[in-house]
Write a protein that holds these residues in place. Structure first.
Motif, PDB file in Angstrom:
ATOM      1  N   GLN A 144      78.028  59.893  28.694  1.00 45.39           N
ATOM      2  CA  GLN A 144      78.077  60.667  27.457  1.00 45.39           C
ATOM      3  C   GLN A 144      79.350  60.319  26.691  1.00 45.39           C
ATOM      4  O   GLN A 144      80.406  60.105  27.292  1.00 45.39           O
ATOM      5  CB  GLN A 144      78.043  62.167  27.740  1.00 45.39           C
ATOM      6  N   ILE A 145      79.221  60.233  25.376  1.00 47.29           N
ATOM      7  CA  ILE A 145      80.374  60.081  24.491  1.00 47.29           C
ATOM      8  C   ILE A 145      80.681  61.467  23.941  1.00 47.29           C
ATOM      9  O   ILE A 145      79.876  62.021  23.191  1.00 47.29           O
ATOM     10  CB  ILE A 145      80.087  59.100  23.345  1.00 47.29           C
ATOM     11  N   SER A 146      81.797  62.036  24.320  1.00 50.16           N
ATOM     12  CA  SER A 146      82.094  63.429  23.957  1.00 50.16           C
ATOM     13  C   SER A 146      82.976  63.511  22.715  1.00 50.16           C
ATOM     14  O   SER A 146      83.931  62.735  22.543  1.00 50.16           O
ATOM     15  CB  SER A 146      82.796  64.148  25.121  1.00 50.16           C
ATOM     16  N   ASN A 147      82.643  64.458  21.864  1.00 51.79           N
ATOM     17  CA  ASN A 147      83.440  64.725  20.675  1.00 51.79           C
ATOM     18  C   ASN A 147      84.776  65.362  21.043  1.00 51.79           C
ATOM     19  O   ASN A 147      84.920  65.999  22.098  1.00 51.79           O
ATOM     20  CB  ASN A 147      82.687  65.684  19.753  1.00 51.79           C
ATOM     21  N   LEU A 148      85.735  65.232  20.156  1.00 52.65           N
ATOM     22  CA  LEU A 148      86.966  66.014  20.227  1.00 52.65           C
ATOM     23  C   LEU A 148      86.675  67.411  19.691  1.00 52.65           C
ATOM     24  O   LEU A 148      86.000  67.568  18.672  1.00 52.65           O
ATOM     25  CB  LEU A 148      88.059  65.345  19.387  1.00 52.65           C
ATOM     26  N   ALA A 149      87.155  68.439  20.373  1.00 51.93           N
ATOM     27  CA  ALA A 149      86.901  69.820  19.942  1.00 51.93           C
ATOM     28  C   ALA A 149      87.416  70.049  18.517  1.00 51.93           C
ATOM     29  O   ALA A 149      88.436  69.480  18.106  1.00 51.93           O
ATOM     30  CB  ALA A 149      87.568  70.803  20.898  1.00 51.93           C
ATOM     31  N   ARG A 154      90.556  70.027  12.727  1.00 49.64           N
ATOM     32  CA  ARG A 154      89.972  71.023  11.841  1.00 49.64           C
ATOM     33  C   ARG A 154      89.231  70.395  10.662  1.00 49.64           C
ATOM     34  O   ARG A 154      88.454  71.055   9.990  1.00 49.64           O
ATOM     35  CB  ARG A 154      91.069  71.959  11.309  1.00 49.64           C
ATOM     36  N   GLN A 155      89.469  69.106  10.398  1.00 51.29           N
ATOM     37  CA  GLN A 155      88.825  68.434   9.271  1.00 51.29           C
ATOM     38  C   GLN A 155      87.565  67.666   9.692  1.00 51.29           C
ATOM     39  O   GLN A 155      87.020  66.889   8.909  1.00 51.29           O
ATOM     40  CB  GLN A 155      89.804  67.450   8.619  1.00 51.29           C
ATOM     41  N   VAL A 156      87.097  67.926  10.908  1.00 56.10           N
ATOM     42  CA  VAL A 156      85.989  67.123  11.417  1.00 56.10           C
ATOM     43  C   VAL A 156      84.751  67.216  10.529  1.00 56.10           C
ATOM     44  O   VAL A 156      84.013  66.239  10.363  1.00 56.10           O
ATOM     45  CB  VAL A 156      85.651  67.527  12.873  1.00 56.10           C
ATOM     46  N   ASN A 157      84.496  68.365   9.912  1.00 56.59           N
ATOM     47  CA  ASN A 157      83.311  68.520   9.069  1.00 56.59           C
ATOM     48  C   ASN A 157      83.522  68.027   7.647  1.00 56.59           C
ATOM     49  O   ASN A 157      82.610  68.109   6.820  1.00 56.59           O
ATOM     50  CB  ASN A 157      82.858  69.980   9.065  1.00 56.59           C
ATOM     51  N   ASP A 158      84.710  67.502   7.387  1.00 56.45           N
ATOM     52  CA  ASP A 158      84.980  66.897   6.089  1.00 56.45           C
ATOM     53  C   ASP A 158      84.828  65.377   6.136  1.00 56.45           C
ATOM     54  O   ASP A 158      85.051  64.698   5.131  1.00 56.45           O
ATOM     55  CB  ASP A 158      86.411  67.239   5.629  1.00 56.45           C
ATOM     56  N   GLY A 159      84.452  64.872   7.291  1.00 54.82           N
ATOM     57  CA  GLY A 159      84.306  63.430   7.456  1.00 54.82           C
ATOM     58  C   GLY A 159      85.437  62.853   8.279  1.00 54.82           C
ATOM     59  O   GLY A 159      86.607  63.130   8.011  1.00 54.82           O
ATOM     60  N   VAL A 160      85.100  62.064   9.278  1.00 51.72           N
ATOM     61  CA  VAL A 160      86.086  61.495  10.186  1.00 51.72           C
ATOM     62  C   VAL A 160      85.858  59.997  10.292  1.00 51.72           C
ATOM     63  O   VAL A 160      84.723  59.546  10.475  1.00 51.72           O
ATOM     64  CB  VAL A 160      85.982  62.131  11.591  1.00 51.72           C
ATOM     65  N   LYS A 161      86.900  59.223  10.180  1.00 50.82           N
ATOM     66  CA  LYS A 161      86.808  57.777  10.400  1.00 50.82           C
ATOM     67  C   LYS A 161      86.930  57.520  11.899  1.00 50.82           C
ATOM     68  O   LYS A 161      87.915  57.909  12.524  1.00 50.82           O
ATOM     69  CB  LYS A 161      87.919  57.043   9.643  1.00 50.82           C
ATOM     70  N   LEU A 162      85.918  56.900  12.469  1.00 53.42           N
ATOM     71  CA  LEU A 162      85.870  56.683  13.911  1.00 53.42           C
ATOM     72  C   LEU A 162      86.401  55.296  14.264  1.00 53.42           C
ATOM     73  O   LEU A 162      86.085  54.304  13.605  1.00 53.42           O
ATOM     74  CB  LEU A 162      84.438  56.820  14.419  1.00 53.42           C
ATOM     75  N   SER A 163      87.185  55.237  15.318  1.00 49.10           N
ATOM     76  CA  SER A 163      87.654  53.967  15.862  1.00 49.10           C
ATOM     77  C   SER A 163      86.630  53.441  16.857  1.00 49.10           C
ATOM     78  O   SER A 163      86.243  54.148  17.799  1.00 49.10           O
ATOM     79  CB  SER A 163      89.002  54.147  16.559  1.00 49.10           C
ATOM     80  N   LYS A 164      86.215  52.188  16.690  1.00 48.00           N
ATOM     81  CA  LYS A 164      85.253  51.583  17.608  1.00 48.00           C
ATOM     82  C   LYS A 164      85.852  51.342  18.989  1.00 48.00           C
ATOM     83  O   LYS A 164      85.115  51.238  19.975  1.00 48.00           O
ATOM     84  CB  LYS A 164      84.738  50.262  17.024  1.00 48.00           C
ATOM     85  N   GLN A 165      87.182  51.254  19.065  1.00 53.90           N
ATOM     86  CA  GLN A 165      87.827  51.000  20.348  1.00 53.90           C
ATOM     87  C   GLN A 165      88.239  52.279  21.055  1.00 53.90           C
ATOM     88  O   GLN A 165      88.314  52.304  22.285  1.00 53.90           O
ATOM     89  CB  GLN A 165      89.057  50.106  20.165  1.00 53.90           C
ATOM     90  N   LYS A 166      88.461  53.361  20.332  1.00 48.32           N
ATOM     91  CA  LYS A 166      88.999  54.580  20.932  1.00 48.32           C
ATOM     92  C   LYS A 166      87.974  55.710  21.040  1.00 48.32           C
ATOM     93  O   LYS A 166      87.834  56.331  22.098  1.00 48.32           O
ATOM     94  CB  LYS A 166      90.196  55.064  20.102  1.00 48.32           C
ATOM     95  N   ASP A 167      87.256  55.973  19.962  1.00 48.78           N
ATOM     96  CA  ASP A 167      86.497  57.221  19.856  1.00 48.78           C
ATOM     97  C   ASP A 167      85.117  57.187  20.500  1.00 48.78           C
ATOM     98  O   ASP A 167      84.539  58.247  20.765  1.00 48.78           O
ATOM     99  CB  ASP A 167      86.330  57.609  18.380  1.00 48.78           C
TER     100      ASP A 167
END
Length: 422
Positions: A144-149, A154-167
């Motif tokens: 499973q790839i788990s989200n950060l809480a 707090r800005q997760v619902n405003d759009g998050v840039k995901l790192s292909k190596q980290k996230d």
């Protein structure tokens, strides 16, 4: 849906297609060997790299006289590939896997859902140039790839840039025994395939959604699954090929790999492999290279790759007069920049096929301010100059971990393909 569930990666899709072909009387051909004499009614297929497959039902007339009718699609889908030396031991004994992105997935859709591993494992053979290939599909939730809480972002619902190596690195499990340290993935492979660690040479393994395909909607009119793009078109072409009778014209089903990464591989639409097989068939019928080129001029190709369905939440993203809907039938795709093979002539041919099959037909053009994708039709036509059309069934959430399509559209598409082959 059974086919989708059994085909989490390209290698297994090809295996399953080959199994259906063999049950229908198609014989496997080794491309390293001479084809021998090819006669009317022969059914044969060939694979490349275990990840592309090409089936031929030979017509009663030679290729030079009748040409051939081809449906082509691709069996790869966006996902995450497991890197070599993938295990990463973290605090508390937690193990995650190092991955790289394959194709263009909507990465956020892969979070917080049960995933599994599938692909091929290469083991020692009788000589170093001929190792053995074993296919693997772990049929249970494994990663499973788990989200950060939200409390930490707090800005997760405003759009998050995901790192292909980290996230997007998946959690595999927790070390409970010292023998598991650094060996967790290897132990899974050995257990699944009943092999020894010393026999493993390498692997091509990928993440896949472990949740089965399903229908939904008030009338079960919609289908939800991973890899509808483009396994739904692969299966529709297969169904049509198996249902169509012997005709004057040779029928071809070409399922390519690596469309999602540009098709420029030995098993992709940019490879000369299919052209070489067609040329060999023409010559095995007693013809010549001239016969092959005559066949090409008489041929017609349907490049089958899913289209974008109109999305009720985002109507502004679509062309105002050419936006196909779910359940509206197969979609002809146009692009002025020639990203699709369709032109007025080939579109007219396919629309007539649909009319004779008794199914509706739609058209798709990109909103002029929104860049679209491309597909394998023009890539294939650059090596085999075929008349052809780019089409597909309309789906929502293309390249999501789970896409949405229409049950009716699948039936419509099979009917149109069967009419094309008949």
């Amino acid at each position: 849906m059974n086919f989708l569930d059994a085909s989490p990666v390209n290698f297994l899709a090809v295996k399953n297609i080959a199994g259906e072909l063999e049950k229908a009387g198609f014989r496997h051909v080794d491309p390293r060997m001479p084809l021998g004499c090819i006669k009317a009614g022969d059914k044969l297929y060939v694979t490349k790299n275990d990840s592309s497959i090409y089936a031929f039902h030979i017509g009663t007339l030679p290729l030079a006289e009748a040409g051939f009718r081809m449906i082509c699609a691709h069996c790869d889908s966006p996902t995450f590939r497991i890197k070599p030396n993938a295990e990463m031991l973290c605090e508390g004994g937690m193990v995650k896997l190092n991955t790289e992105v394959y194709g263009g997935p909507i990465m956020s859709t892969w979070f917080d859902r049960p995933l599994t591993l599938a692909g091929r494992v290469i083991v020692k053979g009788n000589d170093m140039l001929s190792p053995k290939t074993l296919l693997m599909h772990v049929k249970r939730p494994l990663l499973q790839i788990s989200n950060l809480a939200i409390h930490f972002n707090r800005q997760v619902n405003d759009g998050v840039k995901l790192s292909k190596q980290k996230d997007v690195l998946p959690l595999l499990g927790m070390v409970t025994d010292e023998l598991e340290r650094g060996n967790m993935l290897t132990n899974i492979i050995c257990s699944e395939l009943n092999i020894n660690k010393e026999d493993i040479l390498d692997f091509d393994l990928y993440l896949a959604d472990s949740t089965p395909a399903c229908t939904f909607g008030v009338h079960d009119e919609l289908i939800s699954s991973g890899r509808l793009d483009d396994l739904s078109m692969c299966f529709a072409g297969l169904e049509a090929l198996l249902a169509a009778p012997l005709t004057d014209t040779t029928k071809v089903l070409a399922i390519f790999d690596n469309e999602e990464t540009g098709s420029q591989t030995k098993q992709g639409a940019g490879s000369p492999f299919l052209a070489s097989m067609l040329k060999r068939i023409a010559m095995a019928q007693g013809g010549s290279e001239e016969a092959y080129w005559q066949a090409v001029e008489r041929a017609f190709m349907i490049s089958a790759d899913n289209a974008h369905a109109w999305h009720p939440n985002y109507p502004e993203k679509f062309d105002p007069t050419n936006h196909p809907v779910l359940g509206g039938g197969p979609v002809i795709k146009f692009n002025a920049a020639q990203k699709y093979a369709s032109d007025a002539v080939s579109a007219a041919v396919f629309a007539e096929i649909c009319r004779e099959a008794g199914v509706p037909c739609q058209r798709f053009v990109n909103h002029s301010d929104v860049a679209g994708g491309s597909t394998l039709g023009n890539i294939l036509a650059s090596s085999i100059p075929l008349r052809g059309v780019d089409m597909g069934n309309a789906i929502l959430a293309m390249h999501s971990c789970r896409e949405t399509g229409s049950v009716a559209d699948h039936c419509y598409c099979v009917a149109a393909f069967t009419r094309f082959f008949s």
